[in-house]
Design a protein around this motif. Structure first.
Motif, PDB file in Angstrom:
ATOM      1  N   MET A  49       3.842   9.867  -2.719  1.00 56.49           N
ATOM      2  CA  MET A  49       3.256   8.573  -2.404  1.00 56.49           C
ATOM      3  C   MET A  49       4.365   7.543  -2.222  1.00 56.49           C
ATOM      4  O   MET A  49       5.322   7.494  -2.995  1.00 56.49           O
ATOM      5  CB  MET A  49       2.308   8.122  -3.513  1.00 56.49           C
ATOM      6  CG  MET A  49       1.148   9.066  -3.779  1.00 56.49           C
ATOM      7  SD  MET A  49       0.095   9.310  -2.338  1.00 56.49           S
ATOM      8  CE  MET A  49      -0.628   7.670  -2.212  1.00 56.49           C
ATOM      9  N   PRO A  85       0.838  -1.209   0.000  1.00 53.30           N
ATOM     10  CA  PRO A  85       0.000   0.000   0.000  1.00 53.30           C
ATOM     11  C   PRO A  85       0.870   1.255   0.000  1.00 53.30           C
ATOM     12  O   PRO A  85       1.896   1.319   0.678  1.00 53.30           O
ATOM     13  CB  PRO A  85      -0.799  -0.125   1.306  1.00 53.30           C
ATOM     14  CG  PRO A  85       0.045  -0.985   2.194  1.00 53.30           C
ATOM     15  CD  PRO A  85       0.755  -1.944   1.284  1.00 53.30           C
ATOM     16  N   LEU A  86       0.478   2.244  -0.783  1.00 53.22           N
ATOM     17  CA  LEU A  86       1.203   3.510  -0.868  1.00 53.22           C
ATOM     18  C   LEU A  86       0.353   4.612  -0.240  1.00 53.22           C
ATOM     19  O   LEU A  86      -0.870   4.633  -0.397  1.00 53.22           O
ATOM     20  CB  LEU A  86       1.503   3.859  -2.326  1.00 53.22           C
ATOM     21  CG  LEU A  86       2.309   2.833  -3.130  1.00 53.22           C
ATOM     22  CD1 LEU A  86       2.530   3.338  -4.542  1.00 53.22           C
ATOM     23  CD2 LEU A  86       3.637   2.514  -2.459  1.00 53.22           C
ATOM     24  N   GLN A  87       1.018   5.512   0.459  1.00 56.30           N
ATOM     25  CA  GLN A  87       0.335   6.630   1.093  1.00 56.30           C
ATOM     26  C   GLN A  87       1.281   7.830   1.112  1.00 56.30           C
ATOM     27  O   GLN A  87       2.491   7.679   0.891  1.00 56.30           O
ATOM     28  CB  GLN A  87      -0.092   6.269   2.515  1.00 56.30           C
ATOM     29  CG  GLN A  87       1.057   5.842   3.413  1.00 56.30           C
ATOM     30  CD  GLN A  87       0.565   5.353   4.766  1.00 56.30           C
ATOM     31  OE1 GLN A  87      -0.615   5.226   4.986  1.00 56.30           O
ATOM     32  NE2 GLN A  87       1.498   5.081   5.671  1.00 56.30           N
ATOM     33  N   PRO A  88       0.749   9.039   1.327  1.00 56.60           N
ATOM     34  CA  PRO A  88       1.633  10.222   1.356  1.00 56.60           C
ATOM     35  C   PRO A  88       2.734  10.066   2.402  1.00 56.60           C
ATOM     36  O   PRO A  88       2.472   9.756   3.566  1.00 56.60           O
ATOM     37  CB  PRO A  88       0.678  11.362   1.714  1.00 56.60           C
ATOM     38  CG  PRO A  88      -0.661  10.894   1.262  1.00 56.60           C
ATOM     39  CD  PRO A  88      -0.671   9.412   1.459  1.00 56.60           C
ATOM     40  N   THR A  89       3.974  10.240   1.969  1.00 56.37           N
ATOM     41  CA  THR A  89       5.138  10.018   2.835  1.00 56.37           C
ATOM     42  C   THR A  89       6.132  11.156   2.634  1.00 56.37           C
ATOM     43  O   THR A  89       6.366  11.597   1.506  1.00 56.37           O
ATOM     44  CB  THR A  89       5.813   8.673   2.494  1.00 56.37           C
ATOM     45  OG1 THR A  89       4.830   7.632   2.570  1.00 56.37           O
ATOM     46  CG2 THR A  89       6.954   8.371   3.449  1.00 56.37           C
ATOM     47  N   HIS A 102       7.798   1.478  -6.488  1.00 58.10           N
ATOM     48  CA  HIS A 102       7.389   2.882  -6.399  1.00 58.10           C
ATOM     49  C   HIS A 102       7.431   3.581  -7.754  1.00 58.10           C
ATOM     50  O   HIS A 102       7.275   4.812  -7.818  1.00 58.10           O
ATOM     51  CB  HIS A 102       8.292   3.628  -5.412  1.00 58.10           C
ATOM     52  CG  HIS A 102       8.048   3.242  -3.982  1.00 58.10           C
ATOM     53  ND1 HIS A 102       8.553   2.092  -3.427  1.00 58.10           N
ATOM     54  CD2 HIS A 102       7.340   3.857  -3.000  1.00 58.10           C
ATOM     55  CE1 HIS A 102       8.178   2.024  -2.164  1.00 58.10           C
ATOM     56  NE2 HIS A 102       7.438   3.071  -1.879  1.00 58.10           N
ATOM     57  N   ASN A 140       5.635   3.710   0.327  1.00 55.88           N
ATOM     58  CA  ASN A 140       5.485   2.798   1.447  1.00 55.88           C
ATOM     59  C   ASN A 140       6.655   3.046   2.397  1.00 55.88           C
ATOM     60  O   ASN A 140       7.811   2.811   2.039  1.00 55.88           O
ATOM     61  CB  ASN A 140       5.472   1.345   0.953  1.00 55.88           C
ATOM     62  CG  ASN A 140       5.272   0.350   2.066  1.00 55.88           C
ATOM     63  OD1 ASN A 140       6.233  -0.087   2.698  1.00 55.88           O
ATOM     64  ND2 ASN A 140       4.029  -0.026   2.321  1.00 55.88           N
ATOM     65  N   GLU A 141       6.356   3.530   3.580  1.00 53.42           N
ATOM     66  CA  GLU A 141       7.408   3.999   4.483  1.00 53.42           C
ATOM     67  C   GLU A 141       8.444   2.932   4.831  1.00 53.42           C
ATOM     68  O   GLU A 141       9.653   3.197   4.724  1.00 53.42           O
ATOM     69  CB  GLU A 141       6.768   4.574   5.754  1.00 53.42           C
ATOM     70  CG  GLU A 141       7.769   5.240   6.685  1.00 53.42           C
ATOM     71  CD  GLU A 141       7.093   6.075   7.758  1.00 53.42           C
ATOM     72  OE1 GLU A 141       7.528   6.005   8.915  1.00 53.42           O
ATOM     73  OE2 GLU A 141       6.135   6.801   7.414  1.00 53.42           O
ATOM     74  N   GLN A 144       6.701  15.729   0.115  1.00 54.79           N
ATOM     75  CA  GLN A 144       5.675  14.695   0.216  1.00 54.79           C
ATOM     76  C   GLN A 144       5.505  13.988  -1.122  1.00 54.79           C
ATOM     77  O   GLN A 144       5.480  14.617  -2.183  1.00 54.79           O
ATOM     78  CB  GLN A 144       4.341  15.330   0.630  1.00 54.79           C
ATOM     79  CG  GLN A 144       4.287  15.838   2.058  1.00 54.79           C
ATOM     80  CD  GLN A 144       4.047  14.717   3.054  1.00 54.79           C
ATOM     81  OE1 GLN A 144       3.567  13.662   2.698  1.00 54.79           O
ATOM     82  NE2 GLN A 144       4.405  14.954   4.306  1.00 54.79           N
TER      83      GLN A 144
END
Length: 450
Positions: free
Chosen positions: A334, A295-299, A419, A336-337, A332
């Motif tokens: 997208m 899952p990708l999210q704002p990082t 990514h 995966n941390e 910022q």
């Protein structure tokens, strides 16, 4: 569990049901059309017969004394009757005609019931207004004619229906042959045979299914190859640290003084650390190669980079190296941390590991444009031949004494691909050593936020 149904039987019953339904509907429509046309035809005959009677009566004198019966000339003649009335008196009639009037009016068609029998009657006046002609036909005669005509047609259709069902069964069975061939092909395959399926006469409807199966075989083949490669990698790479740990343990057991034993135990601990790090890398590589999209999210890439540099600061200080971060307050995008931290850690750790003491390392993230991350160092760099071999499993550039598994670049490349990034390595124009860049494509999910 419900019993499995045969596709061939299901298609056969559906087609036969549809044909039978169409057959019945067609029969009903034909019946009604024939009945309508027959009524029109026979009504026309009634009107014509009445006209002939009118013409005949106009040439004869009408006598009230006698009412002779007309002769019977045809087998259907008893079903057709007529009456001629003059001034309310019956002067002519057929033998089967009743004595009472066939109709209570003197013009047009009507349906009458006389003595329990249904009649279709046509009435008209003669040349003089005091003459009325009635021509009637038994409704049962019409029904008999219609039934006889339809019986012939329906008998032919009834005989044709079983033949049609047999032809449909043969056609469905013939049409299912490619499915049976596909089943035989799959059943006869070895468990590890993953070559594409090729059916020479496969219909176009089966092409998507065959393509999907072949694509599945490709994915399975990739997973099996990944599993075999992972097993081989683990066996190959773990053999060295395990052998080293065993050797150092034997040295510690055989040592009679504290100093050699202490040195051997420290070497054993270092070997354990190396084996643990290698296992972590192998497990991460296995998860990445399984193909599961994380899952990708704002990082915030800058925050992650600062965290990694802080974690590796002691390691750089042990070699008197300096690490510089050239980046804005935050960027910022997208991502995966955990995977991004592993990617950045691999790049920075490799720079620390393979650079000599007092080396300088710069990590750069631009403040504008697409997200990029570059790691420049002042180390010896790599030759063009070694740069071309980057990405090969367990490859390590010649002339380096630092410990490593040779899997870091493979892991970093796989994380970058997840990514939508590309990993590039070249000679650093800034520090004259090696530059490794994570380049984000414009259509990658990582570039969604800036």
């Amino acid at each position: 569990m419900a019993p499995r149904q045969s596709l061939q039987r299901r298609v056969l019953w559906m087609v036969l049901g549809a044909v039978t339904a169409v057959w019945l509907v067609t029969a009903v429509i034909v019946w009604r059309e024939v009945q309508h046309e027959l009524d029109e035809l026979l009504d026309g005959h009634l009107a014509q017969a009445a006209a002939l009677l009118v013409v005949q009566q106009s040439g004869e004198s009408i006598e009230h004394d006698s009412t002779p019966d007309a002769p019977t000339l045809h087998r259907y003649a008893p079903k057709v009757v007529f009456q001629v009335w003059h001034e309310g008196v019956l002067v002519r009639r057929s033998a089967q005609a009743p004595l009472s009037p066939l109709a209570d009016h003197d013009h047009g068609y009507s349906a009458q019931v006389i003595d329990g029998q249904r009649w279709r009657v046509f009435s008209t006046r003669g040349d003089t207004s005091d003459v009325v002609v009635h021509v009637g036909e038994s409704v049962s005669a019409r029904t008999h004619i219609l039934t006889s005509a339809m019986r012939s047609m329906l008998t032919a259709l009834g005989l044709a229906l079983p033949m049609l069902a047999l032809l449909i069964w043969w056609a469905v069975r013939r049409g299912m042959t490619p499915l049976a061939e596909l089943a035989r092909t799959l059943k006869g395959r070895h468990a590890e045979e993953l070559a594409p399926i090729e059916l020479a006469h496969a219909p176009t409807e089966m092409t998507p299914a065959i393509k999907a199966l072949n694509a599945l075989f490709v994915r399975i083949e990739g997973l099996l190859a990944s599993e075999r490669r992972f097993t081989a990698d683990a066996a190959h790479e773990l053999r060295t640290p395990v052998s080293a740990i065993r050797t150092q343990a034997q040295v510690a057991l055989m040592s009679t003084t504290d100093e050699p034993r202490q040195h051997a135990l420290q070497a054993t601990m270092a070997g354990c650390d190396r084996a643990s790090r290698l296992i972590d890398q192998l497990l991460m590589l296995a998860r990445l190669e399984a193909g599961d999209a994380p899952p990708l999210q704002p990082t915030d890439w800058v925050r992650l980079t600062r965290t990694v540099i802080a974690d590796l600061a002691d390691k750089a200080l042990d070699k008197a190296q300096t690490i510089e971060l050239d980046a804005p307050a935050q960027r910022q995008a997208m991502g995966n941390e955990p995977l991004l931290m592993a990617l950045i850690r691999n790049l920075v750790d490799n720079a620390i590991r393979y650079c000599p003491e007092q080396a300088h390392i710069i990590v750069h993230i631009p403040a504008e444009g697409l997200i990029q991350l570059t790691v420049d160092d002042s180390g010896p760099g790599m030759t063009e031949a070694d740069l071309r071999r980057l990405g090969e499993r367990f490859f390590r550039a010649s002339g380096h004494v630092a410990s490593g598994s040779g899997l870091g670049w493979s892991i970093a490349t796989r994380i970058a691909k997840v990514h939508g990034c590309q990993l590039l390595a070249q000679r650093s124009d800034t520090l004259k050593g090696l530059q490794v860049a994570v380049v984000v494509r414009s259509d990658a999910p990582s570039s969604a936020l800036q």
